[in-house]
Design an enzyme around this catalytic site. Structure first.
Site, PDB file in Angstrom:
ATOM      1  N   LYS A  22       0.839  -1.210   0.000  1.00  0.00           N
ATOM      2  CA  LYS A  22       0.000   0.000   0.000  1.00  0.00           C
ATOM      3  C   LYS A  22       0.867   1.250   0.000  1.00  0.00           C
ATOM      4  O   LYS A  22       0.676   2.151  -0.817  1.00  0.00           O
ATOM      5  CB  LYS A  22      -0.894   0.007   1.252  1.00  0.00           C
ATOM      6  CG  LYS A  22      -1.534   1.362   1.533  1.00  0.00           C
ATOM      7  CD  LYS A  22      -2.433   1.338   2.745  1.00  0.00           C
ATOM      8  CE  LYS A  22      -1.775   1.550   4.083  1.00  0.00           C
ATOM      9  NZ  LYS A  22      -1.467   2.950   4.418  1.00  0.00           N
ATOM     10  N   ASN A  23       1.830   1.287   0.941  1.00  0.00           N
ATOM     11  CA  ASN A  23       2.571   2.537   1.130  1.00  0.00           C
ATOM     12  C   ASN A  23       3.592   2.805   0.030  1.00  0.00           C
ATOM     13  O   ASN A  23       4.256   3.835   0.029  1.00  0.00           O
ATOM     14  CB  ASN A  23       3.224   2.554   2.519  1.00  0.00           C
ATOM     15  CG  ASN A  23       2.159   2.718   3.596  1.00  0.00           C
ATOM     16  OD1 ASN A  23       1.002   3.049   3.293  1.00  0.00           O
ATOM     17  ND2 ASN A  23       2.529   2.463   4.839  1.00  0.00           N
ATOM     18  N   CYS A 116      -6.237  12.555  12.916  1.00  0.00           N
ATOM     19  CA  CYS A 116      -5.841  11.157  12.676  1.00  0.00           C
ATOM     20  C   CYS A 116      -5.835  10.437  14.013  1.00  0.00           C
ATOM     21  O   CYS A 116      -5.445  11.014  15.032  1.00  0.00           O
ATOM     22  CB  CYS A 116      -4.454  11.122  12.053  1.00  0.00           C
ATOM     23  SG  CYS A 116      -3.846   9.451  11.788  1.00  0.00           S
ATOM     24  N   ARG A 121       0.158  14.049  13.429  1.00  0.00           N
ATOM     25  CA  ARG A 121       0.643  13.888  12.061  1.00  0.00           C
ATOM     26  C   ARG A 121       0.634  15.195  11.256  1.00  0.00           C
ATOM     27  O   ARG A 121      -0.049  15.312  10.237  1.00  0.00           O
ATOM     28  CB  ARG A 121      -0.149  12.789  11.336  1.00  0.00           C
ATOM     29  CG  ARG A 121      -0.038  11.468  12.066  1.00  0.00           C
ATOM     30  CD  ARG A 121      -0.695  10.359  11.331  1.00  0.00           C
ATOM     31  NE  ARG A 121       0.083   9.872  10.211  1.00  0.00           N
ATOM     32  CZ  ARG A 121      -0.331   8.928   9.373  1.00  0.00           C
ATOM     33  NH1 ARG A 121      -1.505   8.377   9.531  1.00  0.00           N
ATOM     34  NH2 ARG A 121       0.423   8.529   8.378  1.00  0.00           N
ATOM     35  N   ASP A 304       4.235   0.234  12.127  1.00  0.00           N
ATOM     36  CA  ASP A 304       3.042  -0.403  11.538  1.00  0.00           C
ATOM     37  C   ASP A 304       2.909  -1.882  11.928  1.00  0.00           C
ATOM     38  O   ASP A 304       1.921  -2.529  11.550  1.00  0.00           O
ATOM     39  CB  ASP A 304       3.072  -0.275  10.004  1.00  0.00           C
ATOM     40  CG  ASP A 304       2.887   1.165   9.545  1.00  0.00           C
ATOM     41  OD1 ASP A 304       2.435   1.983  10.357  1.00  0.00           O
ATOM     42  OD2 ASP A 304       3.206   1.455   8.380  1.00  0.00           O
ATOM     43  N   ARG A 397      -8.700  -0.516   4.236  1.00  0.00           N
ATOM     44  CA  ARG A 397      -7.848   0.551   3.713  1.00  0.00           C
ATOM     45  C   ARG A 397      -6.474  -0.007   3.363  1.00  0.00           C
ATOM     46  O   ARG A 397      -5.821   0.514   2.452  1.00  0.00           O
ATOM     47  CB  ARG A 397      -7.694   1.662   4.749  1.00  0.00           C
ATOM     48  CG  ARG A 397      -8.976   2.433   4.970  1.00  0.00           C
ATOM     49  CD  ARG A 397      -8.717   3.668   5.782  1.00  0.00           C
ATOM     50  NE  ARG A 397      -7.475   4.284   5.324  1.00  0.00           N
ATOM     51  CZ  ARG A 397      -6.624   4.950   6.102  1.00  0.00           C
ATOM     52  NH1 ARG A 397      -6.889   5.111   7.367  1.00  0.00           N
ATOM     53  NH2 ARG A 397      -5.528   5.472   5.602  1.00  0.00           N
TER      54      ARG A 397
HETATM   55  N1  EPU Z   1       6.103  14.397  11.154  1.00  0.00           N
HETATM   56  C1  EPU Z   1       6.097  15.722  11.495  1.00  0.00           C
HETATM   57  N2  EPU Z   1       5.948  16.650  10.500  1.00  0.00           N
HETATM   58  C2  EPU Z   1       5.812  16.290   9.194  1.00  0.00           C
HETATM   59  C3  EPU Z   1       5.819  14.924   8.843  1.00  0.00           C
HETATM   60  C4  EPU Z   1       5.961  13.991   9.843  1.00  0.00           C
HETATM   61  O1  EPU Z   1       6.231  16.073  12.655  1.00  0.00           O
HETATM   62  O2  EPU Z   1       5.695  17.194   8.351  1.00  0.00           O
HETATM   63  C5  EPU Z   1       6.253  13.377  12.199  1.00  0.00           C
HETATM   64  C6  EPU Z   1       4.999  12.497  12.344  1.00  0.00           C
HETATM   65  O3  EPU Z   1       4.018  13.099  13.125  1.00  0.00           O
HETATM   66  C7  EPU Z   1       5.570  11.237  12.938  1.00  0.00           C
HETATM   67  C8  EPU Z   1       6.962  11.149  12.293  1.00  0.00           C
HETATM   68  O4  EPU Z   1       7.256  12.466  11.821  1.00  0.00           O
HETATM   69  O5  EPU Z   1       5.729  11.415  14.311  1.00  0.00           O
HETATM   70  C9  EPU Z   1       7.068  10.173  11.135  1.00  0.00           C
HETATM   71  O6  EPU Z   1       5.991  10.370  10.239  1.00  0.00           O
HETATM   72  P1  EPU Z   1       6.121  10.063   8.676  1.00  0.00           P
HETATM   73  O7  EPU Z   1       6.028  11.339   7.946  1.00  0.00           O
HETATM   74  O8  EPU Z   1       7.326   9.218   8.444  1.00  0.00           O
HETATM   75  O9  EPU Z   1       4.812   9.224   8.411  1.00  0.00           O
HETATM   76  P2  EPU Z   1       3.845   9.288   7.149  1.00  0.00           P
HETATM   77  O10 EPU Z   1       4.616   9.546   5.928  1.00  0.00           O
HETATM   78  O11 EPU Z   1       2.716  10.193   7.490  1.00  0.00           O
HETATM   79  C10 EPU Z   1       4.043   6.764   6.552  1.00  0.00           C
HETATM   80  C11 EPU Z   1       3.088   5.628   6.363  1.00  0.00           C
HETATM   81  C12 EPU Z   1       2.523   5.217   7.712  1.00  0.00           C
HETATM   82  C13 EPU Z   1       3.691   4.791   8.608  1.00  0.00           C
HETATM   83  C14 EPU Z   1       4.686   5.952   8.740  1.00  0.00           C
HETATM   84  C15 EPU Z   1       5.922   5.604   9.544  1.00  0.00           C
HETATM   85  C16 EPU Z   1       2.230   6.011   4.148  1.00  0.00           C
HETATM   86  C17 EPU Z   1       1.091   6.370   3.277  1.00  0.00           C
HETATM   87  N3  EPU Z   1       2.022   6.031   5.468  1.00  0.00           N
HETATM   88  O12 EPU Z   1       3.276   7.822   7.123  1.00  0.00           O
HETATM   89  O13 EPU Z   1       1.682   4.090   7.475  1.00  0.00           O
HETATM   90  O14 EPU Z   1       3.217   4.456   9.894  1.00  0.00           O
HETATM   91  O15 EPU Z   1       5.113   6.363   7.402  1.00  0.00           O
HETATM   92  O16 EPU Z   1       6.573   4.515   8.994  1.00  0.00           O
HETATM   93  O17 EPU Z   1       3.309   5.700   3.661  1.00  0.00           O
HETATM   94  C18 EPU Z   1      -0.086   2.627   7.892  1.00  0.00           C
HETATM   95  O18 EPU Z   1       0.157   2.100   6.798  1.00  0.00           O
HETATM   96  O19 EPU Z   1      -0.882   2.127   8.727  1.00  0.00           O
HETATM   97  C19 EPU Z   1       0.563   3.881   8.233  1.00  0.00           C
HETATM   98  C20 EPU Z   1       0.114   4.690   9.182  1.00  0.00           C
END
Ligand code: EPU
Length: 418
Positions: A22-23, A116, A121, A304, A397
């Site tokens: 998915k991701n 969320c 996030r 995850d 999802r």
């Molecule tokens: N963060 C910030 N500011 C930002 C972006 C992130 O503070 O602008 C923080 C987040 O709040 C979190 C940390 O940085 O504490 C890491 O977040 P990240 O940006 O890496 O997560 P994401 O890109 O929103 C993806 C996956 C998630 C997975 C996380 C961590 C996708 C679509 N989603 O989310 O997947 O948990 O990376 O590996 O790729 C899931 O599939 O169930 C899922 C939640």
């Protein structure tokens, strides 16, 4: 409303195949916006989040067509640069259209994703990184408005490694003038898969999978063909399912190295795990011990898989300390697992699990997010009697037909449609 009913006590046995990630599929789908023409993507899982992504691509003017696991996306020259709240609120990953639309068309308006269940996030790091490349960004009436005549390559240092932030900036930087260096980049396999597809389209990206990625800007990209990598989280979930029930389960069509952290913790706990080139087998085990985990960015233990591993620990001998370091509110499953009789003490970011084999009793529970839903289904596999997991739409999802896959291994799982 649909729910899943699991009657526990069956030992899972056999082979089960993993779907596309998915991701990885989501960012790769958004990256198609960078090149007009027909893109062909294989191994795209059938998931609600993929449907939502296709819906957004279609609202932007693209045509998508599925045949089995192959999706073709016809991308026109866009005339609409807006991702509306109605789509973005269904799926946070919609923010990933910001980088490619801005890079290609010099402007983009994307709704802020909103709340969320697993944490706040924010997307501040995505926006700061785009500003570093010269984008002007304002946030008004719930929308991010971004513009830039031409992005300029620069050094982007992420203060926190962010998967989505790295992906957004990678897609923005492909057309930036000169070189972009991304420091403290996310090293997740899904970032690598995106970079591989961007390179197939003609981008010049090096270093994906390490913490420093460089992107030499190019003038244009062309559509290409790509096979999405296997879903390491689905693979891990199925492996834990087999382990929990004490069965022998071979998880096929996956990439074992993507699951090194999980495999090593399962071995430390007492499981015998063997790996081949594209499969992982967990062997029967009756007693395993509690081990501690801390979720960290890849290649560390994936957040995850935290909820699913917690279920495994409820059946272990001894205590396990589970620390969630990525998201601040990712223990929503604890209360539900406690309703089944699990002995877990949650603090803000740490949960202490006191294992007790056979200690779970079936009950109705409520899914709160995707991985929490999976953990409740897993708990049902070892609970006495029936566990009814409500709000199961979260599961759809991110898991392609999890019930059917578990049933193929011998689980007693069914979906109720009322
Ligand atoms: N963060 C910030 N500011 C930002 C972006 C992130 O503070 O602008 C923080 C987040 O709040 C979190 C940390 O940085 O504490 C890491 O977040 P990240 O940006 O890496 O997560 P994401 O890109 O929103 C993806 C996956 C998630 C997975 C996380 C961590 C996708 C679509 N989603 O989310 O997947 O948990 O990376 O590996 O790729 C899931 O599939 O169930 C899922 C939640």
């Amino acid at each position: 409303m649909e729910s899943v009913v699991v009657r526990g006590g069956k030992v899972l046995e056999g082979e089960v195949s993993v779907s596309g990630a998915k991701n990885s599929a989501l960012p790769v789908l958004f990256s198609t916006l960078l090149a007009e023409g027909t893109h062909t993507l294989h191994n795209v899982p059938r998931l609600k989040d993929v449907e939502s992504t296709c819906q957004l691509l279609e609202l932007l003017g693209c045509k998508t067509q599925r045949e089995g696991t192959t999706l073709t996306i016809q991308v026109p020259t866009l005339s609409n640069f807006e991702a509306h709240y109605d789509v973005v609120r269904k799926m946070r990953a919609s923010i990933l259209c910001l980088g490619p639309i801005l890079a290609k068309y010099g402007q983009a308006q994307v709704s802020l994703p909103g709340g969320c269940a697993i944490g706040t996030r924010p997307i501040n790091l995505h926006l700061e990184a785009l500003k570093t490349l010269g984008a002007e960004i304002t946030v008004e009436k719930g929308y991010v408005h971004a513009s830039a005549k031409k992005l300029r390559g620069d050094t982007v240092l992420f203060e926190t490694a962010t998967v989505g932030g790295t992906e957004n900036i990678l897609m923005a930087a492909v057309f930036a003038e000169g070189k972009t260096i991304i420091e403290n980049a996310a090293k997740e396999p899904e970032v690598v898969d995106l970079a591989n597809y961007l390179n197939k389209m003609g981008a010049q990206i090096k270093g994906a999978g390490s913490s420093i990625i460089t992107v030499e800007g190019v003038e244009s990209l062309h559509p290409s063909e790509h096979t999405i990598i296997p879903d390491r989280i689905e693979a891990g979930t199925l492996l834990i399912a087999g382990a929990l029930t004490g069965g022998k389960v071979k998880v096929t069509d996956c990439i074992p190295e993507h699951l090194d952290a999980l495999i090593s913790k399962m071995r430390e706990s007492g499981f015998q795990i063997s790996t081949e080139e594209s499969s992982i087998t967990v062997h029967p085990c009756t007693v395993w011990k509690g081990v501690d985990i801390t979720t960290t960015p890849h290649p560390g233990f994936a957040t995850d898989l935290q909820a699913q591993f917690m279920v495994l620990m409820t059946q272990a001998k001894g205590t396990s300390v589970i620390t969630e370091s990525i998201f601040e509110n990712r223990f929503m499953h604890v209360q539900e697992l406690s309703r089944l009789g699990a002995d877990i003490t949650p603090k803000t970011r740490v949960a202490v699990v006191r294992g007790r084999k056979g200690g779970l009793e079936g009950a109705p529970v409520m899914a709160t997010d995707l991985r929490a839903s999976a953990s409740l289904v897993l708990a049902g596999l070892v609970a006495h009697g029936a566990t009814k997991v409500n709000r199961i739409y979260h599961l759809d999802r991110g898991y392609e037909n999890l019930e059917a896959k578990l049933r193929s291994l011998g689980a007693d799982v069914e979906r109720l449609h009322q």
